[in-house]
Write a protein that holds these residues in place. Structure first.
Motif, PDB file in Angstrom:
ATOM      1  N   GLN A  89       5.589 -10.182  11.037  1.00 33.58           N
ATOM      2  CA  GLN A  89       3.918  -9.781  10.836  1.00 33.58           C
ATOM      3  C   GLN A  89       3.764  -8.381  11.078  1.00 33.58           C
ATOM      4  N   ASP A  90       4.509  -7.734  12.273  1.00 30.48           N
ATOM      5  CA  ASP A  90       4.226  -6.439  12.421  1.00 30.48           C
ATOM      6  C   ASP A  90       4.866  -5.619  11.418  1.00 30.48           C
ATOM      7  N   ALA A  91       6.018  -5.930  10.825  1.00 35.58           N
ATOM      8  CA  ALA A  91       6.686  -4.967  10.164  1.00 35.58           C
ATOM      9  C   ALA A  91       6.292  -4.940   8.848  1.00 35.58           C
ATOM     10  N   VAL A  92       5.744  -6.249   8.375  1.00 39.08           N
ATOM     11  CA  VAL A  92       4.998  -6.112   6.919  1.00 39.08           C
ATOM     12  C   VAL A  92       3.789  -5.136   6.933  1.00 39.08           C
ATOM     13  N   ASN A  93       3.022  -5.482   8.118  1.00 41.66           N
ATOM     14  CA  ASN A  93       1.533  -4.883   8.220  1.00 41.66           C
ATOM     15  C   ASN A  93       2.012  -3.445   8.372  1.00 41.66           C
ATOM     16  N   MET A  94       3.142  -3.045   8.986  1.00 42.98           N
ATOM     17  CA  MET A  94       3.319  -1.528   9.075  1.00 42.98           C
ATOM     18  C   MET A  94       3.730  -0.831   7.758  1.00 42.98           C
ATOM     19  N   LEU A  95       4.546  -1.553   6.941  1.00 37.38           N
ATOM     20  CA  LEU A  95       5.140  -1.133   5.816  1.00 37.38           C
ATOM     21  C   LEU A  95       4.190  -1.446   4.649  1.00 37.38           C
ATOM     22  N   CYS A  96       3.369  -2.261   4.708  1.00 38.44           N
ATOM     23  CA  CYS A  96       2.039  -2.240   3.580  1.00 38.44           C
ATOM     24  C   CYS A  96       1.261  -0.966   3.903  1.00 38.44           C
ATOM     25  N   ARG A 110     -10.569   7.242  -5.483  1.00 38.50           N
ATOM     26  CA  ARG A 110     -10.000   6.051  -4.754  1.00 38.50           C
ATOM     27  C   ARG A 110      -9.197   5.204  -5.648  1.00 38.50           C
ATOM     28  N   ASP A 111      -8.238   5.834  -6.417  1.00 31.74           N
ATOM     29  CA  ASP A 111      -7.358   5.344  -7.398  1.00 31.74           C
ATOM     30  C   ASP A 111      -6.481   4.041  -6.677  1.00 31.74           C
ATOM     31  N   PRO A 112      -6.134   2.914  -7.251  1.00 27.46           N
ATOM     32  CA  PRO A 112      -5.455   2.223  -6.764  1.00 27.46           C
ATOM     33  C   PRO A 112      -3.832   2.758  -6.892  1.00 27.46           C
ATOM     34  N   GLN A 113      -3.079   2.428  -5.721  1.00 28.44           N
ATOM     35  CA  GLN A 113      -1.573   3.125  -6.012  1.00 28.44           C
ATOM     36  C   GLN A 113      -0.842   1.816  -5.769  1.00 28.44           C
ATOM     37  N   PHE A 114       0.673   2.147  -5.940  1.00 26.34           N
ATOM     38  CA  PHE A 114       1.592   1.191  -5.903  1.00 26.34           C
ATOM     39  C   PHE A 114       2.911   1.652  -5.126  1.00 26.34           C
ATOM     40  N   HIS A 115       3.289   0.880  -4.101  1.00 22.73           N
ATOM     41  CA  HIS A 115       4.516   1.433  -3.338  1.00 22.73           C
ATOM     42  C   HIS A 115       5.339   0.094  -3.123  1.00 22.73           C
ATOM     43  N   SER A 116       6.726   0.487  -2.915  1.00 22.59           N
ATOM     44  CA  SER A 116       7.515  -0.715  -2.499  1.00 22.59           C
ATOM     45  C   SER A 116       8.110  -0.366  -0.914  1.00 22.59           C
ATOM     46  N   PHE A 117       8.612  -1.235  -0.527  1.00 27.65           N
ATOM     47  CA  PHE A 117       9.324  -1.205   0.702  1.00 27.65           C
ATOM     48  C   PHE A 117      10.311  -2.216   1.108  1.00 27.65           C
ATOM     49  N   ILE A 118      11.146  -1.946   1.973  1.00 21.96           N
ATOM     50  CA  ILE A 118      12.487  -2.724   2.319  1.00 21.96           C
ATOM     51  C   ILE A 118      12.671  -3.115   3.509  1.00 21.96           C
ATOM     52  N   ILE A 119      12.834  -4.371   3.919  1.00 24.07           N
ATOM     53  CA  ILE A 119      13.137  -4.700   5.301  1.00 24.07           C
ATOM     54  C   ILE A 119      14.551  -5.292   5.354  1.00 24.07           C
ATOM     55  N   THR A 120      15.178  -4.756   6.098  1.00 24.11           N
ATOM     56  CA  THR A 120      16.566  -4.849   6.481  1.00 24.11           C
ATOM     57  C   THR A 120      16.737  -5.978   7.492  1.00 24.11           C
ATOM     58  N   LYS A 121      17.216  -7.239   7.505  1.00 24.71           N
ATOM     59  CA  LYS A 121      17.221  -8.053   8.382  1.00 24.71           C
ATOM     60  C   LYS A 121      18.591  -7.811   9.500  1.00 24.71           C
ATOM     61  N   GLU A 122      18.597  -8.667  10.735  1.00 21.61           N
ATOM     62  CA  GLU A 122      19.653  -8.273  11.406  1.00 21.61           C
ATOM     63  C   GLU A 122      20.990  -8.379  10.852  1.00 21.61           C
ATOM     64  N   ASP A 123      21.257  -9.386  10.031  1.00 19.15           N
ATOM     65  CA  ASP A 123      22.402  -9.827   9.274  1.00 19.15           C
ATOM     66  C   ASP A 123      22.787  -8.588   8.237  1.00 19.15           C
ATOM     67  N   GLY A 124      21.823  -7.811   8.004  1.00 16.67           N
ATOM     68  CA  GLY A 124      22.145  -6.871   7.016  1.00 16.67           C
ATOM     69  C   GLY A 124      21.477  -6.962   5.633  1.00 16.67           C
ATOM     70  N   SER A 125      21.042  -8.524   5.340  1.00 18.53           N
ATOM     71  CA  SER A 125      20.640  -8.672   4.468  1.00 18.53           C
ATOM     72  C   SER A 125      19.158  -8.095   4.106  1.00 18.53           C
ATOM     73  N   ARG A 126      18.683  -8.007   2.927  1.00 21.55           N
ATOM     74  CA  ARG A 126      17.396  -7.130   2.640  1.00 21.55           C
ATOM     75  C   ARG A 126      16.222  -8.111   1.977  1.00 21.55           C
ATOM     76  N   MET A 127      14.953  -7.832   2.301  1.00 16.99           N
ATOM     77  CA  MET A 127      14.054  -8.453   1.589  1.00 16.99           C
ATOM     78  C   MET A 127      13.115  -6.953   1.080  1.00 16.99           C
ATOM     79  N   TYR A 128      12.489  -7.108   0.083  1.00 16.76           N
ATOM     80  CA  TYR A 128      11.723  -6.270  -0.820  1.00 16.76           C
ATOM     81  C   TYR A 128      10.426  -6.528  -0.719  1.00 16.76           C
ATOM     82  N   GLY A 129       9.389  -5.581  -0.478  1.00 17.02           N
ATOM     83  CA  GLY A 129       7.963  -5.542  -0.526  1.00 17.02           C
ATOM     84  C   GLY A 129       7.471  -5.204  -1.490  1.00 17.02           C
ATOM     85  N   PHE A 130       6.331  -5.373  -2.427  1.00 15.85           N
ATOM     86  CA  PHE A 130       5.844  -4.714  -3.106  1.00 15.85           C
ATOM     87  C   PHE A 130       4.350  -4.530  -3.089  1.00 15.85           C
ATOM     88  N   VAL A 131       3.779  -3.481  -3.046  1.00 10.86           N
ATOM     89  CA  VAL A 131       2.411  -3.285  -2.674  1.00 10.86           C
ATOM     90  C   VAL A 131       1.535  -2.636  -3.655  1.00 10.86           C
TER      91      VAL A 131
END
Length: 1314
Positions: A89-96, A110-131
């Motif tokens: 939760q903390d990571a997603v909140n912080m990166l969103c 007040r235009d909408p904006q798009f950005h993405s982020f990445i969370i690298t897990k302990e084993d090195g695998s990645r999850m992508y977030g699109f906001v």
């Protein structure tokens, strides 16, 4: 529940999206200041010794409330949790919402904006977030009144604190780098804050609830296992459009969210998938198994933001694992550039800290003393010059918005860089993109204030997106949404007024209207929409750019497999001994590469990403190949089939990528046929009245229908069976294989910094966690230091180290340079860890300067005490020797500071490290530097590496081990600097007059040149002179003009010292200079040897190393010259052995790499040299001493033989032996005799041997001398020279030298005219 959850978990790895998340303001808790930002301020306050209390509340009255950071919350997430991918939760909140919530009024954009982020897990695998972030009106009266109250407090505070003249929130100018970083990030955020004509309401008080509408940011986010950026962007944008549209969407929003979470699968490799958004279908494709892995970020955008050359330079820095900091106002740009660079690394992978978007609360991570790739959001209007970073010596700074980069000093260029850039540019131009964008890169020294480029002018994001449309590949659906937004928006007039003021014309809105119309009509005619065309074009361009980069590595590492060392019998033994093993034969690999590639490759093969790549290769013999490695190996095999690479192996000619067309066609063909269409969104089992919402507000969705997926999904069963099959397979292999966690642990331990540092933990950021992270950094640095020093030692000790079992032997000068450069980088990183006060770019040099100024102040205070200086020249007193050279850290610094060739602090620090290494005092100097604890405390935070006592001691101990080997890394690199030398001439007192009436002179020569002839003042036996670096010294010519009565001079030796490095050379002589004494020589060429610092005068030095001893394998040979000097004559066996040894040494010399050969002069004329051995050969059985007559020399024999040959030649008796050979011998001897130099008879013999060896004539001359009748008068019957078999053997040995190009030093052949 349990049944359905198991279905969810079964279908797990196959789902397109794992979570749908909404972040925003929690109306229950109200306005909370951002704790993380507060914690950060508290840490800073604490560090500066202010009370932490002031900052601890997080209230910052300096800033207007609309600009402060408030805490965002995860308002909802669907599903609640997945066992195979727990929700952080903390990571997603912080990166969103990396800046927390932001507030606006109707006056702001007040235009909408798009950005993405990445969370690298302990084993090195990645999850992508699109906001997708948009602004929603605040309806809660509590929050509006809280904001009003904050404004009243802010205004009251401001009125009391500031006279009305200055209202800017400037940061206090603090010494801390991190402070100014924080303040520069907090400055102007809202675009109107700096515009002079801000609305009057804003000027009066910013926000007034009776008059203004308050808006707050809200974020919609999809979290997916693969980076399908375009698909997610379209989906979220359509979802938001459904909320803002005037007519309700066809189905409740829950249906669409449920559909993407549970009913849309991941496309299978090599397949295309179509699923449905709210309004339009969305298509995405996944590359096949043999293709480059998925990358959906628009590469072209990265190239056009930075320019090709800049991007290639940043790419090179990434390959060499430097610290890379991206800087932009736009989160999506940070993500695009970071992902583009890491994508292009194929087949390698970035192994270190990777945080493309660094939330403000994590700024202390810029302090990390490890390689990192991080993105930092710049606030509008802030300047690079205000941004002070903890460490810049090894930093590549990328200012994306201003299209410019700052590079670390002297890093090697990418091989074939020009042709490479050319090829990339051509690909871009083929798609109509100009490749020249971007300011030329700067190295740190040329930092000015950035010229404001047009792209920095403020534009509303919607309009900016339209303007960049051709480049960013924005989708038509978004244009439509934007248009609807603009048309149905009451604030359009204000917006237009704002755009006019910032210089953007409103005509663009009309262009947008026209464009959308054209697209709609075009839709009906063509099969593909303009948006699809755009997306296809982007995908083709991206894949072609990636192919160009990938093909560089395929050609560069085509033969890498041949150099992989497979030494372990099984995986377990390999993993346990991973650290001791050599996995790759670096030296052989480098020796196989074209010369221009070496500077880059020698650095690159030392990196972690290369080591990991080779580890994966070795492990692939026991387990399944890692994906990237599999694709890469297949490509190499394919390339081998098409062209046999052997002949072009060493050539550095550029090979272009040959599969660009194929790769683009593959993508196009996949889009033409859609392999799989997902289930359409459908009505869910919801109660009547649920799913309604108010226009413009994103509703609270029904959790009960969104938290579980369908159980009767056809592909959930497909994956279930696949999962079962996998489980069975895993159970079978588990007892064969090592436990995976254990393996990961071994691998990570073996690879230096652990996995836990690859991604900082974003959630729990208490001071304890920060301390723990820093502790890991400290441990990592110490480990890296141990590995590096060990590697340097092993390389340097060469063969002996191999015999002792330390791995590979041959090291090239190039590799030594690479290792020293990486040691310099490590020291810079150590010195910048936990730094709080810094001047300039180099943390180490900054510390040295602080130390220097303190020491010099102390010196000033002590000036009244008498100083004991050694006079420049000393009269010859009873014992002459070299005056003591005081060892001083400050003195070494002054030498470096006086070198005008070095222009930067980083360069000075590196030169100082090299000098200390060469003098073998690096550990001692650093110990002395750190002994001033008050200074270290002033400059460093508590957690810094340099303030961890035990680690610091170990670190100095590792560096101390480097004293066991000889480096010339200063002398050999700074070849053009002026160096002071000191010469001392030591006569043999007992036998000679120390005073001489003649005028002596001396000339010192080294590998890089000579000093020229210098007159020595009469009766002075010591002199100092300055001269351009001579390199390692080889010879000294010493002579005099024979004037006056006491002109004879018996010299024991000459000693010369380099006053900067302290290297002292001894040139033994032990003979007379003078007419009518010894061999009548007035000048001698003396051959030097480097003196090992002895113990008697070094006793005060403390941490010196014991004198070098020969390794036991080489038995100390009896020196021929020392034998003859002692009066016992060497036997014929010893003489023959000595000649063999001397010739052998010369052959060995030429078999070494050129940079390590050392001095050939020593091998020809030094102690156990060819000349010395041949002298002994000629002296054997020589009747030299006659009663009552002067001594006869070998040269006399040679002259007599030549006289005989010449007379015989005139009488015509020598036809049968080669006439040419006779002529050459006579010619050489006459040339030596007619030289203007007064070299004595032994000097002439030495010259004859050297010239004969050089011109390959010695073996031809020998028979002439042997056959000459003179030999019977001058040699006894037993003489070696009269034994034909021995002479023939000697001729055979000397002929082996014909294969080598012998060159003679100018000091030897001066004045010889052949």
């Amino acid at each position: 529940m349990s049944g359905s959850s198991s279905a969810v978990s079964g279908a797990a790895p196959c789902r397109f999206a794992h979570y749908f998340v909404i972040c925003g303001i929690d109306t229950e808790t109200g306005l909370e200041p951002d704790e993380l930002a507060a914690l950060y301020q508290w840490l800073e306050a604490d560090r500066q010794g202010r009370g932490g209390d002031a900052a601890a509340t997080g209230e910052n009255f300096e800033q207007s409330p609309l600009k402060r950071t408030f805490k965002s919350k995860v308002l909802a997430r669907y599903p609640e949790n997945l066992e195979w991918n727990p929700f952080d939760q903390d990571a997603v909140n912080m990166l969103c919402m990396p800046k927390g919530l932001s507030f606006r009024t109707q006056a702001d954009k007040r235009d909408p904006q798009f950005h993405s982020f990445i969370i690298t897990k302990e084993d090195g695998s990645r999850m992508y977030g699109f906001v997708h972030t948009f602004y929603e009106e605040v309806t809660s009266p509590q929050i509006c009144s809280a904001m009003q109250t904050l404004y009243q407090m802010h205004n009251a505070e401001h009125a009391s604190a500031n006279p009305p003249s200055s209202s800017s929130s400037s940061s206090s100018s603090s010494s801390s780098s991190m402070d100014s970083l924080a303040s520069s990030l907090d400055e102007a955020d809202s675009p109107t804050s700096s515009s002079a004509s801000a609305s009057s309401s804003r000027a009066a008080g910013g926000y007034d609830s009776t008059r203004d509408t308050l808006y707050v940011s809200k974020a919609l986010c999809l979290i997916t296992p693969m980076p399908f950026m375009n698909a997610c962007r379209q989906f979220l944008s359509q979802l938001h459009r459904a909320v803002t549209a005037e007519t309700a969407p066809p189905l409740p929003l829950e249906s669409y969210v449920h559909n993407i979470l549970y009913e849309v699968p991941l496309p299978a490799p090599g397949r295309t998938l179509k699923f449905h958004g709210v309004y339009e279908p969305i298509v995405c494709q996944r590359p096949g198994l043999g293709e480059l892995p998925l990358a959906d970020f628009p590469l072209a955008e990265a190239f056009s933001l930075l320019g090709v050359e800049n991007l290639v330079q940043v790419f090179t820095c990434t390959l060499l694992e430097m610290q890379i900091l991206l800087y932009s106002e736009d989160y999506q740009r940070l993500m695009t550039v970071a992902e583009s660079i890491t994508t292009l690394l194929f087949p390698f992978q970035w192994q270190h800290v990777y945080v493309p978007i660094l939330p403000a609360s994590l700024l202390h991570f810029l302090d990390a003393p490890v390689p990192y790739l991080m993105g930092l959001q710049s606030k509008e209007g802030t300047d690079r010059s205000k941004l002070e970073l903890p460490q810049e010596a090894n930093l590549c700074f990328v200012d994306i918005d201003n299209h410019y980069i700052e590079l670390p000093e002297d890093f090697p260029q990418f091989p074939n860089k020009t042709e490479f850039i050319q090829e990339v540019s051509e690909v871009l131009q083929g798609f109509g993109i100009s490749a020249s964008r971007g300011a030329p890169p700067r190295t740190g020294s040329s930092l000015g204030s950035n010229p404001s480029t047009p792209s920095r002018e403020r534009k509303t994001v919607a309009l900016q997106q339209l303007e960049d449309d051709g480049r960013n590949g924005n989708l038509a659906g978004e244009d439509l949404a934007v248009l609807e937004l603009l048309q149905g928006n009451a604030t359009l007039e204000r917006l237009q007024a704002l755009t006019k003021r910032t210089g953007v014309t409103v005509a663009r809105v009309d262009a947008l209207r026209a464009g959308v119309k054209a697209q709609v009509t075009g839709d009906r005619q063509g099969s593909r929409t303009a948006a699809e065309e755009e997306e296809l074009r982007n995908a083709k361009l991206t894949v072609q750019l990636r192919e160009v980069f990938a093909s560089r590595f395929t050609t560069m590492f085509a033969d890498y497999e041949a150099f992989v060392i497979q030494s372990a019998p099984d995986l377990e033994s390999w993993l346990t001994n991973r650290e001791q093993m050599h996995n790759f034969d670096k030296a052989s690999f480098l020796s196989d590469q074209p010369e221009p590639y070496l500077p880059f490759l020698s650095h690159f093969i030392e990196t972690q990403m290369f080591a990991t790549f080779i580890d994966n290769k070795i492990m692939s013999q026991w387990e399944e190949k890692e994906t990237l490695l599999r694709v890469f190996d297949t490509r190499i095999d394919k390339a081998r089939l098409y062209n046999v690479r052997a002949p072009s192996l060493r050539s550095s000619s550029y090979q272009r990528c040959s599969i660009l067309k194929e790769s683009a066609q593959t993508i196009e063909q996949r889009l033409m046929k859609i392999d799989h269409t997902a289930i359409h969104p459908h009505l869910l089992d919801m109660k009547i009245g649920q799913g309604k919402y108010e226009q413009g507000f994103f509703p609270k969705l029904q959790a009960d229908v969104l938290n579980t997926g369908p159980t009767n999904n056809k592909w959930s069963h497909r994956t279930m069976t696949a999962q079962r099959r996998k489980d069975r397979h895993r159970q079978q292999t588990e007892h064969l294989n090592l436990d995976n966690d254990l393996k990961e642990k071994y691998m990570q331990e073996a690879r230096g910094l652990g996995k836990n540092l690859r991604q900082p933990k974003l959630s729990d950021l208490s001071p304890a966690v920060i301390a723990q992270t820093n502790w890991k950094f400290v441990e990592g640095l110490l480990k890296e230091c141990r590995m590096k020093t060990k590697r340097m030692l092993v390389e340097k000790m060469g063969r002996e180290a191999v015999e002792l079992g330390h791995g590979e032997a041959n090291i090239t000068g190039l590799e030594e340079n690479t290792l020293i450069a990486s040691l310099c980088d490590l020291l810079e990183r150590i010195w910048s860890h936990g730094l709080q006060v810094k001047q300039g770019k180099s943390a180490l040099w900054s510390h040295l300067l602080h130390y220097q100024s303190r020491e010099e102040k102390l010196e000033q205070q002590q000036t009244d005490s008498p100083s004991s200086y050694v006079p420049e020249r000393r009269k010859s007193d009873s014992s002459i020797s070299m005056p003591y050279l005081r060892l001083s850290l400050i003195q070494d610094m002054r030498h470096i500071q006086s070198m005008s060739e070095i222009k930067t602090d980083v360069g000075r620090a590196r030169a100082w490290i090299r000098l200390s290494l060469e003098k073998k005092v690096l550990s001692q100097h650093l110990k002395q530097l750190l002994s001033r604890q008050a200074l270290t405390k002033k400059l460093y935070k508590r957690y810094a590496f340099l303030r961890c006592e035990e680690e610091k001691e170990q670190f100095l101990f590792h560096l101390l081990s480097l004293n066991t080997v000889d480096y010339f890394c200063f002398t050999s690199v700074f070849t053009t600097i002026m160096i002071p030398y000191r010469v001392v001439i030591i006569p043999i007192k007992k036998l000679s007059n120390a005073m001489t009436t003649s005028n002596p002179w001396v000339c010192v020569s080294g590998e890089l040149g000579d000093s020229g002839i210098m007159q020595i003042p009469k009766n002075v036996l010591e002199m100092a002179f300055d001269c351009q670096n001579l390199g390692k010294l080889t010879t000294v010519q010493l002579g005099h003009d024979n004037a006056g009565l006491l002109a004879k001079w018996l010299v024991d030796c000459v000693v010369v010292r380099n006053e900067i490095t302290g290297h002292t050379y001894r040139f033994p002589c032990g003979r007379w200079l003078g007419k009518g004494v010894d061999d009548g020589s007035l000048e001698r060429v003396l051959i030097g040897e480097l003196m090992v610092p002895g113990s008697e005068d070094e006793s005060g030095r403390g941490c010196r190393t014991p004198p070098l001893q020969r390794s036991p394998s080489q038995t100390r040979r009896i020196s021929i010259t020392s034998l003859s000097g002692r009066g016992c004559k060497p036997t014929s066996g010893q003489i023959q052995e000595a000649i063999g040894e001397a010739v052998n040494n010369i052959v060995k010399h030429f078999h070494k790499p050129e940079k390590e050969r050392g001095s050939l002069t020593v091998l020809l004329c030094g102690e156990n040299s060819l000349v010395a051995a041949l002298e002994q050969f000629f002296h054997h059985g020589f009747k030299s001493a006659r009663l009552f007559q002067k001594t006869v020399f070998v040269w006399d024999f040679v002259e007599k033989a030549v006289a005989y040959i010449e007379s015989a030649d005139q009488m015509g008796d020598l036809q049968e032996t080669g006439g040419m050979t006779c002529q050459s011998l006579c010619h050489y001897i006459n040339a030596i005799n007619s030289t203007p130099r007064n070299i004595g008879k032994d000097g002439k013999f030495q010259l004859l041997v050297c010239l004969g060896a050089r011109d390959r004539l010695l073996p031809q001359w020998l028979p002439l001398l042997v056959e000459c009748p003179v030999i019977q008068q001058m040699y006894e019957d037993t003489a070696l020279l009269r034994d034909r078999t021995t002479v023939n053997a000697l001729i055979g040995v000397l002929e082996t030298l014909h294969d080598f190009p012998i060159t003679l030093e100018s000091s030897l052949v001066k004045g010889i005219d052949l």
